[in-house]
Design an enzyme around this catalytic site. Sequence first.
Site, PDB file in Angstrom:
ATOM      1  CG  HIS A   1      -2.176   0.780   1.050  1.00  0.00           C
ATOM      2  ND1 HIS A   1      -2.360   1.703   0.026  1.00  0.00           N
ATOM      3  CD2 HIS A   1      -3.345   0.794   1.766  1.00  0.00           C
ATOM      4  CE1 HIS A   1      -3.556   2.235   0.128  1.00  0.00           C
ATOM      5  NE2 HIS A   1      -4.182   1.717   1.172  1.00  0.00           N
ATOM      6  CB  ALA A   2       4.357   1.966   1.004  1.00  0.00           C
TER       7      ALA A   2
END
Length: 212
Positions: free
Chosen positions: A186-187
């Site tokens: 998700h980064a």
Amino acid sequence: MVFEKIDKNSWNRKEYFDHYFASVPCTYSMTVKVDITQIKEKGMKLYPAMLYYIAMIVNRHSEFRTAINQDGELGIYDEMIPSYTIFHNDTETFSSLWTECKSDFKSFLADYESDTQRYGNNHRMEGKPNAPENIFNVSMIPWSTFDGFNLNLQKGYDYLIPIFTMGKIIKKDNKIILPLAIQVHHAVCDGFHICRFVNELQELIIVTQVCL
């Protein structure tokens, strides 16, 4: 291979990266049903065809080429290379091979077949040695279809590169459907990005004209 380092201070994802990489480490997976009827109708070999199509979309967008390199630096590779598993029936184990990307499927298929013929009987986990650092992993589980698939990586929160897993095809409503699980960090990859990937992959499969 070119690795362009990211200047986090001027990066538009800095606050998202810091949040999902350090504050709340978060990876996630999504399983989708891909219509591969066109692949079958064109007479293409499924596994190399999907490797080719997936690599085309991976290399189209920077979020799927963002990584932390061997020196611990955050950056973006100019190209990603598919690393894929092959199964050994005699030992019920697998090996990983890799094949460099080509702009056309016919050239990629020739290299894929050369690699599988040369290294396919090597029963080591790393079937084709000297894998470059700019690889992304793809595997297939052709013995069963699935509606969900998740990888649990104990030390995976610093691994930013997507992972793809395919399952057994099924026929439904006159279509041939392939389950595809996509695991991302998700980064660097939000829901928008993974959905765009899926939509572009499906479109590419449908519209691509392949000369065999």
